[in-house]
Scaffold this motif. Sequence first.
Motif, PDB file in Angstrom:
ATOM      1  N   LYS A 274       0.907  -0.911  -0.176  1.00 25.89           N
ATOM      2  CA  LYS A 274       0.109  -0.062  -0.063  1.00 25.89           C
ATOM      3  C   LYS A 274       0.891   1.175  -0.069  1.00 25.89           C
ATOM      4  CE  LYS A 274      -3.656   2.337   2.602  1.00 25.89           C
ATOM      5  NZ  LYS A 274      -4.559   2.241   1.646  1.00 25.89           N
ATOM      6  N   ALA A 275       1.865   1.174   0.924  1.00 27.28           N
ATOM      7  CA  ALA A 275       2.708   2.460   0.912  1.00 27.28           C
ATOM      8  C   ALA A 275       3.622   2.573  -0.448  1.00 27.28           C
ATOM      9  CB  ALA A 275       3.710   2.309   2.055  1.00 27.28           C
ATOM     10  N   VAL A 276       4.067   1.655  -0.878  1.00 26.68           N
ATOM     11  CA  VAL A 276       4.702   1.859  -2.360  1.00 26.68           C
ATOM     12  C   VAL A 276       3.841   2.349  -3.285  1.00 26.68           C
ATOM     13  CG1 VAL A 276       5.829   0.494  -4.089  1.00 26.68           C
ATOM     14  CG2 VAL A 276       6.481   0.023  -1.777  1.00 26.68           C
ATOM     15  N   ALA A 277       2.566   2.014  -3.430  1.00 26.59           N
ATOM     16  CA  ALA A 277       1.606   2.383  -4.400  1.00 26.59           C
ATOM     17  C   ALA A 277       1.304   4.077  -4.054  1.00 26.59           C
ATOM     18  CB  ALA A 277       0.417   1.563  -4.341  1.00 26.59           C
ATOM     19  N   GLU A 278       0.853   4.154  -2.690  1.00 23.77           N
ATOM     20  CA  GLU A 278       0.724   5.469  -2.672  1.00 23.77           C
ATOM     21  C   GLU A 278       1.354   6.581  -2.854  1.00 23.77           C
ATOM     22  OE1 GLU A 278      -0.694   6.013   1.497  1.00 23.77           O
ATOM     23  OE2 GLU A 278      -2.740   4.873   1.235  1.00 23.77           O
ATOM     24  N   VAL A 279       2.939   6.192  -2.656  1.00 32.04           N
ATOM     25  CA  VAL A 279       4.109   6.948  -2.871  1.00 32.04           C
ATOM     26  C   VAL A 279       4.150   7.344  -4.285  1.00 32.04           C
ATOM     27  CG1 VAL A 279       6.328   7.682  -2.510  1.00 32.04           C
ATOM     28  CG2 VAL A 279       5.001   6.769  -0.546  1.00 32.04           C
ATOM     29  N   TRP A 280       4.109   5.874  -5.116  1.00 31.02           N
ATOM     30  CA  TRP A 280       4.239   6.201  -6.430  1.00 31.02           C
ATOM     31  C   TRP A 280       3.075   6.797  -7.354  1.00 31.02           C
ATOM     32  CZ3 TRP A 280       7.746   6.292  -9.759  1.00 31.02           C
ATOM     33  CH2 TRP A 280       7.577   5.993 -11.054  1.00 31.02           C
ATOM     34  N   ALA A 281       1.801   7.199  -6.507  1.00 30.53           N
ATOM     35  CA  ALA A 281       0.940   8.095  -7.055  1.00 30.53           C
ATOM     36  C   ALA A 281       1.430   9.288  -7.423  1.00 30.53           C
ATOM     37  CB  ALA A 281      -0.483   7.767  -6.333  1.00 30.53           C
ATOM     38  N   ASP A 282       2.230   9.615  -6.485  1.00 34.09           N
ATOM     39  CA  ASP A 282       2.779  11.205  -6.680  1.00 34.09           C
ATOM     40  C   ASP A 282       4.129  10.925  -7.645  1.00 34.09           C
ATOM     41  OD1 ASP A 282       0.656  12.258  -5.480  1.00 34.09           O
ATOM     42  OD2 ASP A 282       1.571  12.096  -3.437  1.00 34.09           O
ATOM     43  N   MET A 311       5.994  -0.074 -12.671  1.00 33.78           N
ATOM     44  CA  MET A 311       6.561   1.237 -12.166  1.00 33.78           C
ATOM     45  C   MET A 311       7.986   1.639 -13.071  1.00 33.78           C
ATOM     46  SD  MET A 311       5.524   1.245  -8.228  1.00 33.78           S
ATOM     47  CE  MET A 311       3.983   0.501  -7.616  1.00 33.78           C
ATOM     48  N   ASP A 312       7.851   2.687 -13.558  1.00 39.29           N
ATOM     49  CA  ASP A 312       9.130   3.242 -14.201  1.00 39.29           C
ATOM     50  C   ASP A 312      10.061   3.827 -13.260  1.00 39.29           C
ATOM     51  OD1 ASP A 312      10.892   3.883 -16.132  1.00 39.29           O
ATOM     52  OD2 ASP A 312       9.647   5.513 -16.902  1.00 39.29           O
ATOM     53  N   ILE A 313      10.571   3.058 -12.650  1.00 39.99           N
ATOM     54  CA  ILE A 313      11.752   3.438 -11.513  1.00 39.99           C
ATOM     55  C   ILE A 313      13.294   2.919 -11.879  1.00 39.99           C
ATOM     56  CG2 ILE A 313      12.340   3.436  -8.964  1.00 39.99           C
ATOM     57  CD1 ILE A 313       9.345   2.595  -8.327  1.00 39.99           C
ATOM     58  N   PRO A 314      14.067   4.078 -11.913  1.00 42.04           N
ATOM     59  CA  PRO A 314      15.405   3.557 -11.924  1.00 42.04           C
ATOM     60  C   PRO A 314      15.885   2.490 -10.987  1.00 42.04           C
ATOM     61  CG  PRO A 314      15.309   6.047 -12.199  1.00 42.04           C
ATOM     62  CD  PRO A 314      14.069   5.578 -11.865  1.00 42.04           C
ATOM     63  N   PRO A 378      16.111  -5.304  -8.796  1.00 41.45           N
ATOM     64  CA  PRO A 378      15.106  -5.124  -9.788  1.00 41.45           C
ATOM     65  C   PRO A 378      14.495  -6.439 -10.114  1.00 41.45           C
ATOM     66  CG  PRO A 378      17.447  -4.948 -10.722  1.00 41.45           C
ATOM     67  CD  PRO A 378      17.496  -4.769  -9.342  1.00 41.45           C
ATOM     68  N   GLU A 379      15.375  -7.658 -10.072  1.00 44.28           N
ATOM     69  CA  GLU A 379      14.643  -8.950 -10.320  1.00 44.28           C
ATOM     70  C   GLU A 379      13.437  -9.339  -9.285  1.00 44.28           C
ATOM     71  OE1 GLU A 379      18.763  -8.736 -12.130  1.00 44.28           O
ATOM     72  OE2 GLU A 379      17.931  -8.232  -9.918  1.00 44.28           O
ATOM     73  N   VAL A 380      13.669  -8.804  -8.120  1.00 47.61           N
ATOM     74  CA  VAL A 380      12.553  -9.006  -6.956  1.00 47.61           C
ATOM     75  C   VAL A 380      11.455  -7.941  -7.336  1.00 47.61           C
ATOM     76  CG1 VAL A 380      12.185  -8.829  -4.683  1.00 47.61           C
ATOM     77  CG2 VAL A 380      14.369 -10.220  -5.336  1.00 47.61           C
ATOM     78  N   ALA A 381      12.086  -6.595  -7.347  1.00 44.81           N
ATOM     79  CA  ALA A 381      11.029  -5.635  -7.315  1.00 44.81           C
ATOM     80  C   ALA A 381      10.129  -5.472  -8.299  1.00 44.81           C
ATOM     81  CB  ALA A 381      11.722  -4.134  -7.331  1.00 44.81           C
ATOM     82  N   PHE A 382      10.552  -5.642  -9.708  1.00 40.66           N
ATOM     83  CA  PHE A 382       9.744  -5.722 -10.770  1.00 40.66           C
ATOM     84  C   PHE A 382       9.178  -6.912 -11.245  1.00 40.66           C
ATOM     85  CE2 PHE A 382      13.001  -2.188 -11.644  1.00 40.66           C
ATOM     86  CZ  PHE A 382      12.201  -1.168 -11.026  1.00 40.66           C
ATOM     87  N   GLN A 383       9.326  -8.184 -10.754  1.00 47.41           N
ATOM     88  CA  GLN A 383       8.732  -9.334 -11.275  1.00 47.41           C
ATOM     89  C   GLN A 383       7.347  -9.164 -11.226  1.00 47.41           C
ATOM     90  OE1 GLN A 383       8.261 -12.787  -7.997  1.00 47.41           O
ATOM     91  NE2 GLN A 383      10.252 -11.623  -7.644  1.00 47.41           N
ATOM     92  N   GLN A 384       6.733 -10.087 -12.099  1.00 48.17           N
ATOM     93  CA  GLN A 384       5.346  -9.876 -12.158  1.00 48.17           C
ATOM     94  C   GLN A 384       4.431 -10.037 -11.053  1.00 48.17           C
ATOM     95  OE1 GLN A 384       3.486 -12.058 -15.554  1.00 48.17           O
ATOM     96  NE2 GLN A 384       1.756 -11.326 -15.358  1.00 48.17           N
TER      97      GLN A 384
END
Length: 393
Positions: A274-282, A311-314, A378-384
């Motif tokens: 939830k926190a990741v999604a809320e912050v990424w909304a901004d 999410m398009d995060i470096p 990134p392998e963990v963060a961006f996996q489907q």
Amino acid sequence: MTKELIPPQNRGMTVLDRDAFKKKFHTLAIRVPTVLVKKYTTELEDKLLNAPRIRSVVADGTSNDSKLILLSMDVQDIEVEGCQVVPYEFELDYDYWTTEQILYSVMPEGDAETPSSFTATGHIAHVNLKQENIPFKSLIAQVILDKNKKIKSVVNKTNAIDNTYRNFQMELLAGPDMMITELAKNECRFKFDFSKVYWNSRLQAEHCRNQKLGDVMAGVGPFSIPAAKKGAFVYANDLNPSSYQWLCENIRLNKLSPNTIHTYNMDGRAFIRKAVAEVWADKLTFQHFVMNLPATAIEFLDAFKGAYYGMDIPVDKLPMIHCYCFTKSGDATEDIQQRVCQILGGPIDAAFCNMQMYHVRTVAPKKDMYCISFRLSPEVAFQQNTTGPIFVS
């Protein structure tokens, strides 16, 4: 060097008798004119009674014009030209002896460890007594009270921190049943009910000045509040309703703006997503996540699998994770790394993840607390994402 001063041995005492710790000692003293005290103390420096909290120069009961210089009990015979050497007797009582000395004198001979240590949380002393110390628990608690004027209550943990809310069952050993305590730490004030929340005063806040911090198991705020005071933007969560209540109270107590700390009372895994999604909304992201639940925090790392999917995060902007954990292994590094990798589903890339690990403290024989820090890969963060949709209220 003076012979060690030790209290009377009272092996097996379970009810404190302060009078039983009186003991008389005998040594030699030199009677010298008052005006020559400095001269003789300098000349006899290596032969003086150098004992903690005992003066080497005392009044002479026979004359106002002379003093007695007390000698080490190792000195059996001495002659000092122009001065009289006399026997001297002094008595030490319960007030003189340290906590450790008293407890050592009552524990059964051969006891490997004297239970004199405790953790102070405000006015509360928390001890972890072993089974062999239980018959002495009331005496131990009373000695701690007597010797530490800031301590008002002494409690003993009766089971491990293994339940959902991280608070342990405890037994009041001495003093009033006042479990709401207040203390200062890291230039912040904290107030909470020690019987209902988890608090570890030996943990240190992460350095998160002007960064975004997600505190997954925030407790009453020992990480979140100092970080917010240093300028961090904090999301703080705890599943325990009592911890959450005192977290909110401590935010007010430290006069922090509600906009500085966003508070949550929910499951740790749900909070992370939830926190990741809320912050990424901004279009923002966290720099740090702290997971201070040493008994089970590693198990919550699976919440980061796919948390940043889509999410398009470096990759160099993915958060550092600081996970506290216990280990009983002789090879702490290998054990903790293996457990973390098992939950994350793959190895930690040491070069990318900047992995570090440090020993926090020893909580019991062969049980240590560590903190492992690493950048989320990134392998963990961006996996489907396979955990279903994230709903942001």
